[in-house]
Motif scaffolding. Structure first.
Motif, PDB file in Angstrom:
ATOM      1  N   ILE A 223       3.989  39.258   1.433  1.00  0.00           N
ATOM      2  CA  ILE A 223       3.672  40.673   1.607  1.00  0.00           C
ATOM      3  C   ILE A 223       2.870  41.377   0.400  1.00  0.00           C
ATOM      4  CG2 ILE A 223       4.513  43.345   1.816  1.00  0.00           C
ATOM      5  CD1 ILE A 223       7.243  41.640   2.993  1.00  0.00           C
ATOM      6  N   THR A 224       1.502  41.653   0.599  1.00  0.00           N
ATOM      7  CA  THR A 224       0.534  42.081  -0.392  1.00  0.00           C
ATOM      8  C   THR A 224       0.636  43.584  -0.341  1.00  0.00           C
ATOM      9  OG1 THR A 224      -1.237  41.594   1.089  1.00  0.00           O
ATOM     10  CG2 THR A 224      -0.514  39.800  -0.352  1.00  0.00           C
ATOM     11  N   GLU A 225       0.826  44.185   0.582  1.00  0.00           N
ATOM     12  CA  GLU A 225       0.743  45.696   0.648  1.00  0.00           C
ATOM     13  C   GLU A 225       2.088  46.178   1.423  1.00  0.00           C
ATOM     14  OE1 GLU A 225      -2.768  47.905   1.603  1.00  0.00           O
ATOM     15  OE2 GLU A 225      -4.033  46.209   1.531  1.00  0.00           O
ATOM     16  N   GLY A 226       2.833  47.066   0.759  1.00  0.00           N
ATOM     17  CA  GLY A 226       4.155  47.583   1.236  1.00  0.00           C
ATOM     18  C   GLY A 226       5.111  46.623   0.664  1.00  0.00           C
ATOM     19  N   ASP A 227       6.460  46.890   1.242  1.00  0.00           N
ATOM     20  CA  ASP A 227       7.438  46.190   0.726  1.00  0.00           C
ATOM     21  C   ASP A 227       8.336  45.371   1.823  1.00  0.00           C
ATOM     22  OD1 ASP A 227       9.192  48.124   1.740  1.00  0.00           O
ATOM     23  OD2 ASP A 227       8.881  49.207  -0.214  1.00  0.00           O
ATOM     24  N   LEU A 228       9.309  44.551   1.306  1.00  0.00           N
ATOM     25  CA  LEU A 228      10.186  43.940   2.499  1.00  0.00           C
ATOM     26  C   LEU A 228      10.716  45.031   3.218  1.00  0.00           C
ATOM     27  CD1 LEU A 228      10.793  41.326   3.627  1.00  0.00           C
ATOM     28  CD2 LEU A 228      12.793  41.342   1.793  1.00  0.00           C
ATOM     29  N   HIS A 229      11.247  45.879   2.717  1.00  0.00           N
ATOM     30  CA  HIS A 229      12.394  46.835   3.522  1.00  0.00           C
ATOM     31  C   HIS A 229      11.220  47.612   4.507  1.00  0.00           C
ATOM     32  CE1 HIS A 229      16.284  46.867   1.452  1.00  0.00           C
ATOM     33  NE2 HIS A 229      15.257  46.279   0.268  1.00  0.00           N
TER      34      HIS A 229
ATOM     35  N   GLN B 291      18.158  47.145   7.599  1.00  0.00           N
ATOM     36  CA  GLN B 291      16.985  47.863   8.522  1.00  0.00           C
ATOM     37  C   GLN B 291      17.663  47.518   9.912  1.00  0.00           C
ATOM     38  OE1 GLN B 291      14.481  49.504   7.234  1.00  0.00           O
ATOM     39  NE2 GLN B 291      15.274  48.804   5.499  1.00  0.00           N
ATOM     40  N   THR B 292      18.478  46.646  10.255  1.00  0.00           N
ATOM     41  CA  THR B 292      19.219  46.467  11.440  1.00  0.00           C
ATOM     42  C   THR B 292      19.896  47.343  11.694  1.00  0.00           C
ATOM     43  OG1 THR B 292      18.656  43.966  11.334  1.00  0.00           O
ATOM     44  CG2 THR B 292      20.378  44.740  13.035  1.00  0.00           C
ATOM     45  N   PHE B 293      21.020  47.554  10.725  1.00  0.00           N
ATOM     46  CA  PHE B 293      21.627  48.859  10.650  1.00  0.00           C
ATOM     47  C   PHE B 293      21.232  50.075  10.864  1.00  0.00           C
ATOM     48  CE2 PHE B 293      25.257  45.960   9.080  1.00  0.00           C
ATOM     49  CZ  PHE B 293      26.155  46.350  10.035  1.00  0.00           C
ATOM     50  N   ARG B 294      20.143  50.427  10.025  1.00  0.00           N
ATOM     51  CA  ARG B 294      19.325  51.531  10.041  1.00  0.00           C
ATOM     52  C   ARG B 294      18.569  51.840  11.484  1.00  0.00           C
ATOM     53  NH1 ARG B 294      19.066  54.830   5.871  1.00  0.00           N
ATOM     54  NH2 ARG B 294      19.660  53.043   4.329  1.00  0.00           N
ATOM     55  N   HIS B 295      17.754  50.928  12.048  1.00  0.00           N
ATOM     56  CA  HIS B 295      17.034  50.995  13.186  1.00  0.00           C
ATOM     57  C   HIS B 295      17.309  50.274  14.307  1.00  0.00           C
ATOM     58  CE1 HIS B 295      14.193  53.090  10.371  1.00  0.00           C
ATOM     59  NE2 HIS B 295      14.280  52.008   9.411  1.00  0.00           N
ATOM     60  N   GLY B 296      18.349  49.187  14.364  1.00  0.00           N
ATOM     61  CA  GLY B 296      18.691  48.353  15.526  1.00  0.00           C
ATOM     62  C   GLY B 296      19.869  48.981  16.035  1.00  0.00           C
ATOM     63  N   ARG B 297      20.744  47.952  16.611  1.00  0.00           N
ATOM     64  CA  ARG B 297      22.130  48.294  17.352  1.00  0.00           C
ATOM     65  C   ARG B 297      23.378  47.923  16.625  1.00  0.00           C
ATOM     66  NH1 ARG B 297      20.517  49.199  22.747  1.00  0.00           N
ATOM     67  NH2 ARG B 297      22.904  50.169  22.639  1.00  0.00           N
ATOM     68  N   GLN B 298      23.149  47.929  15.459  1.00  0.00           N
ATOM     69  CA  GLN B 298      24.578  47.414  14.767  1.00  0.00           C
ATOM     70  C   GLN B 298      25.170  48.705  14.158  1.00  0.00           C
ATOM     71  OE1 GLN B 298      24.076  42.988  13.176  1.00  0.00           O
ATOM     72  NE2 GLN B 298      23.919  44.240  11.785  1.00  0.00           N
ATOM     73  N   ALA B 299      26.617  48.738  14.388  1.00  0.00           N
ATOM     74  CA  ALA B 299      27.288  49.654  13.612  1.00  0.00           C
ATOM     75  C   ALA B 299      28.762  49.151  13.247  1.00  0.00           C
ATOM     76  CB  ALA B 299      27.553  50.660  14.860  1.00  0.00           C
ATOM     77  N   VAL B 300      29.593  49.840  12.756  1.00  0.00           N
ATOM     78  CA  VAL B 300      31.016  49.356  12.428  1.00  0.00           C
ATOM     79  C   VAL B 300      31.898  49.907  13.275  1.00  0.00           C
ATOM     80  CG1 VAL B 300      32.733  49.557  10.723  1.00  0.00           C
ATOM     81  CG2 VAL B 300      30.308  49.001   9.981  1.00  0.00           C
TER      82      VAL B 300
END
Length: 403
Positions: free
Chosen positions: A71-77, A368-377
């Motif tokens: 990744i040369t511009e931006g970051d992994l997250h 990112q999966t918890f933040r934007h996907g369908r995972q919860a607790v």
């Protein structure tokens, strides 16, 4: 051929955001609607392009950890967040539809975590260097979701909140016998013993966790109140007033759900309370991400609520309460990622660059999966009697009473 297929795949996937990809031949491709911050990714060989086309869920993590995708511009997250946000509504391409269906069809085979396989799976992840976990976890080594009563809570405060919230649901009283299934490094067990006066048996399949938990209990003067054993949940005998299991159910495996909940029923006293805390999937049942299954949690699976409840119902347990935590794990993982990033030189000294990239990807992808996907607790409060807990949740929010 592979460049054209790759281009079609990303045009189907990325409807929002801004991504620029440089192919191995120097060609630059642009995706998304131009919104947000521009991200730029470079692919360094044709084999990576081909692997991404054929098996993107596995190939993406492998390319990043092997250094063939940078990744040369931006970051992994930001990059993974862009992928996850778009993935939910992406139509996909025809040649990638068979593999996910095959993974779903094979779930009961890949998750057949009999005792020997369960021990191997646990050792793969939890028997790494003790120093590694000290570099990004809180001092109590809570390796599960914290509970952020306030967005500004520190990681340490959120993990304390979690333990006390669970203790409230268990309605712990001094002298009670507690079974901690999958006790990790012993933090929950020590809290229930020291702060609530319980007698706790903690079981784990990890040699490293067992050694650390036992030594810490001895050092803190809790050896007479906490006992740790290398033991499978299927081999426990006796009955307990309370049973707690935090972050272990993800390792049970679909074919063993009934055995797990039947064990809870059989080990729980007639008026007892059990609390199962697990990562959960809020969409239809799916297969484990193949990169996670291969490199991070072999044999692991994120259950849907319907899959859990099917086994609870046949185990003659009352579901006294179900609570869903949204975004708490995203915040927990944010703290872990930041601490891991601050200590990457130390992790590199323990292992190597590839390991650092692998764990960096693991923590970022999960966040990112918890933040934007369908995972919860999910937290399931289970009892054998209909009246074992109060009829309302008011007792959870009264002033804390410890021993």
């Amino acid at each position: 051929m592979w460049d054209r297929a790759f281009d079609l795949m990303l045009r189907r996937l990325l409807q929002k955001g801004s991504l620029q990809v440089t192919l191995p031949n120097g060609q630059r491709l642009h995706y998304g609607d131009g919104s947000g911050v521009l991200l730029h990714v470079e692919l360094h060989n044709v084999a990576t392009v081909r692997h991404l086309v054929l098996n993107p869920e596995l190939a993406l993590g492998e390319a990043y950890m092997n250094g063939t995708l940078t990744i040369t511009e931006g970051d992994l997250h930001s990059f993974l967040g862009l992928i996850v946000k778009n993935y939910r509504n992406a139509p996909g391409v025809w040649w990638q539809r068979l593999l996910p269906r095959l993974r779903i069809a094979l779930r009961r085979f890949t998750q057949n975590n009999v005792a020997l396989r369960a021990r191997r799976n646990v050792a793969h992840h939890y028997d790494l260097s003790d120093t590694l976990y000290d570099l990004f976890l809180d001092p109590d080594r809570q390796y599960s979701c914290g509970y952020f009563r306030d967005p500004n809570d520190t990681l340490e405060q959120a993990q304390t909140n979690k333990k006390y919230h669970i203790a409230r649901k268990l309605m712990i009283e001094p002298g009670m016998g507690v079974l901690d299934i999958g006790c990790g490094w012993g933090g929950m067990a020590r809290t229930l013993a020291q702060d609530f006066g319980a007698q706790v048996l903690g079981i784990t399949l990890s040699q490293q966790q067992y050694a650390y938990a036992s030594e810490t209990a001895d050092r803190e003067g809790l050896a007479d109140r906490v006992d740790f054993q290398l033991c499978d949940y299927r081999d426990v005998t006796g009955t307990f007033d309370r049973i707690v299991s935090v972050g272990m159910f993800e390792h049970v495996g679909l074919p063993h759900y009934h055995a797990y909940f039947q064990s809870i029923h059989d080990r729980l006293s007639p008026d007892g309370i059990a609390l199962v805390h697990t990562i959960g999937w809020t969409g239809p049942p799916d297969a484990t991400n193949p990169w996670i299954a291969k490199y991070i949690f072999p044999g692991g699976y994120i259950p849907t609520m319907s899959e859990v409840m099917q086994s609870v119902e046949t185990s003659h347990l009352w579901t006294a309460d179900v609570e869903v935590w949204r975004l708490h794990y995203a915040e927990t993982l944010r703290h872990w990622s930041e601490r891991f990033a601050a200590n990457e030189d130390k992790v590199r000294a323990l292992y190597d660059d590839r390991f650092v990239r692998m764990w960096r990807f693991y923590l970022a992808a999960c966040e990112q999966t918890f933040r934007h996907g369908r995972q919860a607790v999910f937290q399931f409060q289970l009892t054998r009697r209909i009246d074992a807990v109060p009829l309302t949740r008011d007792y959870l929010y009264q002033p804390q009473t410890a021993k």
